[in-house]
Design a protein around this motif. Structure first.
Motif, PDB file in Angstrom:
ATOM      1  N   THR A   1       0.894  -0.801   0.175  1.00  0.00           N
ATOM      2  CA  THR A   1       0.040  -0.142  -0.078  1.00  0.00           C
ATOM      3  C   THR A   1       0.794   1.754  -0.305  1.00  0.00           C
ATOM      4  O   THR A   1       0.660   1.930  -0.944  1.00  0.00           O
ATOM      5  CB  THR A   1      -0.889  -0.191   1.052  1.00  0.00           C
ATOM      6  OG1 THR A   1      -0.153  -0.028   2.449  1.00  0.00           O
ATOM      7  CG2 THR A   1      -1.750  -1.101   0.957  1.00  0.00           C
ATOM      8  N   THR A   2       1.962   0.891   0.202  1.00  0.00           N
ATOM      9  CA  THR A   2       2.907   2.712   1.154  1.00  0.00           C
ATOM     10  C   THR A   2       3.403   2.810  -0.767  1.00  0.00           C
ATOM     11  O   THR A   2       3.225   3.987  -1.127  1.00  0.00           O
ATOM     12  CB  THR A   2       4.085   2.341   1.547  1.00  0.00           C
ATOM     13  OG1 THR A   2       3.589   2.207   2.985  1.00  0.00           O
ATOM     14  CG2 THR A   2       4.652   3.270   1.492  1.00  0.00           C
ATOM     15  N   ALA A   3       4.008   1.766  -1.556  1.00  0.00           N
ATOM     16  CA  ALA A   3       5.067   1.515  -2.620  1.00  0.00           C
ATOM     17  C   ALA A   3       3.435   2.463  -3.606  1.00  0.00           C
ATOM     18  O   ALA A   3       3.772   2.985  -4.814  1.00  0.00           O
ATOM     19  CB  ALA A   3       5.142   0.205  -3.394  1.00  0.00           C
ATOM     20  N   ALA A   4       2.408   1.529  -3.366  1.00  0.00           N
ATOM     21  CA  ALA A   4       0.670   1.997  -4.543  1.00  0.00           C
ATOM     22  C   ALA A   4       0.873   3.372  -4.301  1.00  0.00           C
ATOM     23  O   ALA A   4       0.369   3.954  -5.995  1.00  0.00           O
ATOM     24  CB  ALA A   4      -0.330   1.468  -4.099  1.00  0.00           C
ATOM     25  N   ALA A   5       0.692   4.264  -2.941  1.00  0.00           N
ATOM     26  CA  ALA A   5       0.696   5.305  -3.146  1.00  0.00           C
ATOM     27  C   ALA A   5       1.253   6.710  -3.589  1.00  0.00           C
ATOM     28  O   ALA A   5       1.466   7.003  -4.068  1.00  0.00           O
ATOM     29  CB  ALA A   5       0.621   6.115  -1.563  1.00  0.00           C
ATOM     30  N   MET A   6       2.348   5.817  -3.897  1.00  0.00           N
ATOM     31  CA  MET A   6       4.299   6.720  -3.993  1.00  0.00           C
ATOM     32  C   MET A   6       3.965   6.288  -5.342  1.00  0.00           C
ATOM     33  O   MET A   6       4.183   7.108  -6.393  1.00  0.00           O
ATOM     34  CB  MET A   6       5.041   6.043  -3.649  1.00  0.00           C
ATOM     35  CG  MET A   6       5.388   6.573  -2.320  1.00  0.00           C
ATOM     36  SD  MET A   6       7.033   4.939  -1.588  1.00  0.00           S
ATOM     37  CE  MET A   6       8.389   5.885  -1.804  1.00  0.00           C
ATOM     38  N   VAL A   7       4.170   5.352  -6.213  1.00  0.00           N
ATOM     39  CA  VAL A   7       3.939   5.589  -7.267  1.00  0.00           C
ATOM     40  C   VAL A   7       2.550   6.660  -8.288  1.00  0.00           C
ATOM     41  O   VAL A   7       2.167   7.238  -9.294  1.00  0.00           O
ATOM     42  CB  VAL A   7       3.559   4.084  -7.903  1.00  0.00           C
ATOM     43  CG1 VAL A   7       3.795   4.153  -9.478  1.00  0.00           C
ATOM     44  CG2 VAL A   7       4.916   3.187  -7.408  1.00  0.00           C
ATOM     45  N   ALA A   8       1.374   6.274  -7.455  1.00  0.00           N
ATOM     46  CA  ALA A   8       0.047   6.698  -7.398  1.00  0.00           C
ATOM     47  C   ALA A   8       0.229   7.946  -7.467  1.00  0.00           C
ATOM     48  O   ALA A   8      -0.372   9.717  -8.202  1.00  0.00           O
ATOM     49  CB  ALA A   8      -1.055   6.183  -6.598  1.00  0.00           C
ATOM     50  N   MET A   9       0.968   8.490  -6.628  1.00  0.00           N
ATOM     51  CA  MET A   9       1.628  10.444  -6.531  1.00  0.00           C
ATOM     52  C   MET A   9       2.178  10.835  -7.708  1.00  0.00           C
ATOM     53  O   MET A   9       2.130  12.181  -7.687  1.00  0.00           O
ATOM     54  CB  MET A   9       2.456  10.418  -5.438  1.00  0.00           C
ATOM     55  CG  MET A   9       1.792  10.132  -3.990  1.00  0.00           C
ATOM     56  SD  MET A   9       0.611  10.936  -3.290  1.00  0.00           S
ATOM     57  CE  MET A   9       1.227  12.564  -2.906  1.00  0.00           C
ATOM     58  N   VAL A  10       2.787  10.054  -7.993  1.00  0.00           N
ATOM     59  CA  VAL A  10       3.729  10.300  -9.645  1.00  0.00           C
ATOM     60  C   VAL A  10       2.641  10.613 -11.027  1.00  0.00           C
ATOM     61  O   VAL A  10       2.239  11.836 -11.609  1.00  0.00           O
ATOM     62  CB  VAL A  10       4.960   9.577 -10.216  1.00  0.00           C
ATOM     63  CG1 VAL A  10       5.198  10.097 -11.250  1.00  0.00           C
ATOM     64  CG2 VAL A  10       5.276   9.629  -8.867  1.00  0.00           C
ATOM     65  N   ALA A  11       1.297  10.544 -10.657  1.00  0.00           N
ATOM     66  CA  ALA A  11       0.771  10.249 -11.966  1.00  0.00           C
ATOM     67  C   ALA A  11       0.002  11.918 -11.655  1.00  0.00           C
ATOM     68  O   ALA A  11      -0.096  12.016 -12.600  1.00  0.00           O
ATOM     69  CB  ALA A  11      -0.352   9.225 -11.621  1.00  0.00           C
ATOM     70  N   MET A  12      -0.423  11.684 -10.529  1.00  0.00           N
ATOM     71  CA  MET A  12      -1.101  13.619  -9.616  1.00  0.00           C
ATOM     72  C   MET A  12      -0.210  14.604 -10.120  1.00  0.00           C
ATOM     73  O   MET A  12      -0.157  15.418 -11.349  1.00  0.00           O
ATOM     74  CB  MET A  12      -1.311  13.509  -8.455  1.00  0.00           C
ATOM     75  CG  MET A  12      -1.979  14.174  -7.659  1.00  0.00           C
ATOM     76  SD  MET A  12      -2.848  14.372  -6.711  1.00  0.00           S
ATOM     77  CE  MET A  12      -1.219  14.293  -4.827  1.00  0.00           C
ATOM     78  N   VAL A  13       1.392  13.871 -10.292  1.00  0.00           N
ATOM     79  CA  VAL A  13       2.264  15.264 -10.107  1.00  0.00           C
ATOM     80  C   VAL A  13       2.477  14.877 -11.643  1.00  0.00           C
ATOM     81  O   VAL A  13       2.892  16.688 -12.316  1.00  0.00           O
ATOM     82  CB  VAL A  13       3.709  14.763  -9.142  1.00  0.00           C
ATOM     83  CG1 VAL A  13       5.321  15.853 -10.123  1.00  0.00           C
ATOM     84  CG2 VAL A  13       2.985  15.018  -8.188  1.00  0.00           C
ATOM     85  N   ALA A  14       2.595  14.476 -12.282  1.00  0.00           N
ATOM     86  CA  ALA A  14       2.738  14.123 -13.714  1.00  0.00           C
ATOM     87  C   ALA A  14       1.456  14.961 -14.626  1.00  0.00           C
ATOM     88  O   ALA A  14       2.116  15.631 -15.542  1.00  0.00           O
ATOM     89  CB  ALA A  14       2.542  12.766 -14.658  1.00  0.00           C
TER      90      ALA A  14
ATOM     91  N   ASN B   1      11.113  -3.129  -4.596  1.00  0.00           N
ATOM     92  CA  ASN B   1      10.554  -3.366  -5.035  1.00  0.00           C
ATOM     93  C   ASN B   1       9.598  -3.952  -5.623  1.00  0.00           C
ATOM     94  O   ASN B   1       9.007  -3.799  -6.705  1.00  0.00           O
ATOM     95  CB  ASN B   1      10.521  -5.140  -4.207  1.00  0.00           C
ATOM     96  CG  ASN B   1      12.287  -6.086  -4.719  1.00  0.00           C
ATOM     97  OD1 ASN B   1      11.708  -6.754  -4.206  1.00  0.00           O
ATOM     98  ND2 ASN B   1      13.183  -4.571  -5.003  1.00  0.00           N
ATOM     99  N   CYS B   2       8.483  -3.765  -4.337  1.00  0.00           N
ATOM    100  CA  CYS B   2       7.112  -2.823  -5.069  1.00  0.00           C
ATOM    101  C   CYS B   2       7.089  -1.873  -6.015  1.00  0.00           C
ATOM    102  O   CYS B   2       6.116  -1.258  -6.748  1.00  0.00           O
ATOM    103  CB  CYS B   2       5.811  -2.896  -3.944  1.00  0.00           C
ATOM    104  SG  CYS B   2       4.286  -2.918  -4.540  1.00  0.00           S
ATOM    105  N   VAL B   3       7.260  -0.742  -5.218  1.00  0.00           N
ATOM    106  CA  VAL B   3       6.989   0.283  -6.227  1.00  0.00           C
ATOM    107  C   VAL B   3       8.422   0.081  -7.276  1.00  0.00           C
ATOM    108  O   VAL B   3       7.658   0.856  -9.078  1.00  0.00           O
ATOM    109  CB  VAL B   3       8.476   1.637  -5.728  1.00  0.00           C
ATOM    110  CG1 VAL B   3       8.683   2.805  -6.346  1.00  0.00           C
ATOM    111  CG2 VAL B   3       8.222   2.186  -4.497  1.00  0.00           C
TER     112      VAL B   3
END
Length: 303
Positions: A102-115, A142-144
């Motif tokens: 869930t941490t990795a999912a949040a981190m990568v999803a935040m990049v979608a927003m920043v993009a 690894n999950c990120v």
């Protein structure tokens, strides 16, 4: 209490993480029961003991949580639990070792927003983007790497333990998930600066309480667009990225960039974690949850 909501936690580690236990109670389970030092071959019997000990109502109020600190072992345990079910006697299972998924999912999803914020300036998205994961050999790293690569990014996993450790971790992910991650060494003097110079997105999943990237190193980057730090323990893992930052502007040699701090990531992580446990709690039919479902939910939350 008749027919309580129960969540056994199966973990291969000496202790079940308080993070996992607390999040389960946040999702309103009546009792969270930890099982430690669980091996993969014990999952089948533990699962069947779990499902056959409850009546028709109770089995619908039962879930299984797979914990630990190893992304790959947690996925194997989730799949083993699913294989042990005897429909219609079946319960939901979530694998999220120490909140890594869930941490990795949040981190990568935040990049979608920043993009999205940056797109009017440079057309950024994740397809073909060069991504560096600091602390890339751990479960969050690894999950990120997995999620970013599945989103079309070109991903490097970095380790302070050297190139061999990073490459071994990348090879494990590649073999299991059909990816092309690359391992790189950040431990040698000057190695990190060289890697950063060609990086568009940085994810810091390294040990908490350690500044991995200096402000000078960030300022000198030519391609950087997004820096996401999961380190919630001072000092910041990336100098210049504050814990509460959520798209705060960063000054770099290559132009506009944005920083996302640990508290912003944590706020999304909390909603993803409880958002996955909630459907388990209320599901009419069993669900089996992992990184795919976590990432889909995180993207919906930040989108």
């Amino acid at each position: 209490m008749k027919d309580p909501y129960l969540l056994p936690v199966f973990s291969p580690t000496k202790y079940v993480s308080p993070f996992d236990i607390n999040m389960a109670y946040e999702a309103h389970y009546d009792a969270v029961i930890p099982y430690c030092n669980v091996t993969l071959d014990e999952i089948h019997a533990l699962t069947q003991d779990t499902i056959f000990s409850r009546g028709p109502v109770g089995v619908k109020r039962t879930g299984i949580f797979i914990g630990g600190r190893d992304l790959h072992r947690a996925r194997e345990m989730r799949d083993a639990a699913r294989a042990a079910m005897v429909p219609p006697v079946e319960v939901s299972v979530l694998a999220d070792p120490s909140g890594a998924i869930t941490t990795a999912a949040a981190m990568v999803a935040m990049v979608a927003m920043v993009a999205y914020w940056l797109r009017p300036q440079d057309g950024s998205d994740r397809r073909g983007q060069r991504v560096l994961v600091l602390g890339g050999t751990g479960p969050v790293g690894n999950c990120v790497g997995l999620l970013a690569a599945r989103s079309g990014a070109v991903v490097c996993l970095a380790s302070k333990r050297g190139a061999a450790a990073a490459q071994a971790s990348a090879a494990l992910c590649n073999g299991r998930y059909g990816l092309t991650l690359r391992g790189v060494d950040r431990g040698q003097p000057g190695a990190l600066a060289e890697i950063l110079d060609d990086t568009q997105s940085i994810f810091n999943a390294a040990k908490a309480g350690v500044c991995v990237v200096t402000a000078a190193a960030l300022a000198q980057t030519r391609c950087l667009r997004v820096a996401v730090d999961a380190n919630g323990v001072p000092p910041s893992g990336m100098a210049g990225v504050g814990g509460r930052d959520n798209g705060v502007a960063l000054v770099t040699a290559g132009g506009p960039a944005r920083g996302v701090g640990a508290r912003a990531v944590g706020a999304v992580n909390y909603r993803v974690h409880t958002g996955l446990l909630g459907p388990m709690y209320a599901a009419a039919q069993p669900v089996y949850l992992g990184h795919e479902e976590a990432f889909a939910l995180a993207c919906a939350l930040v989108g």
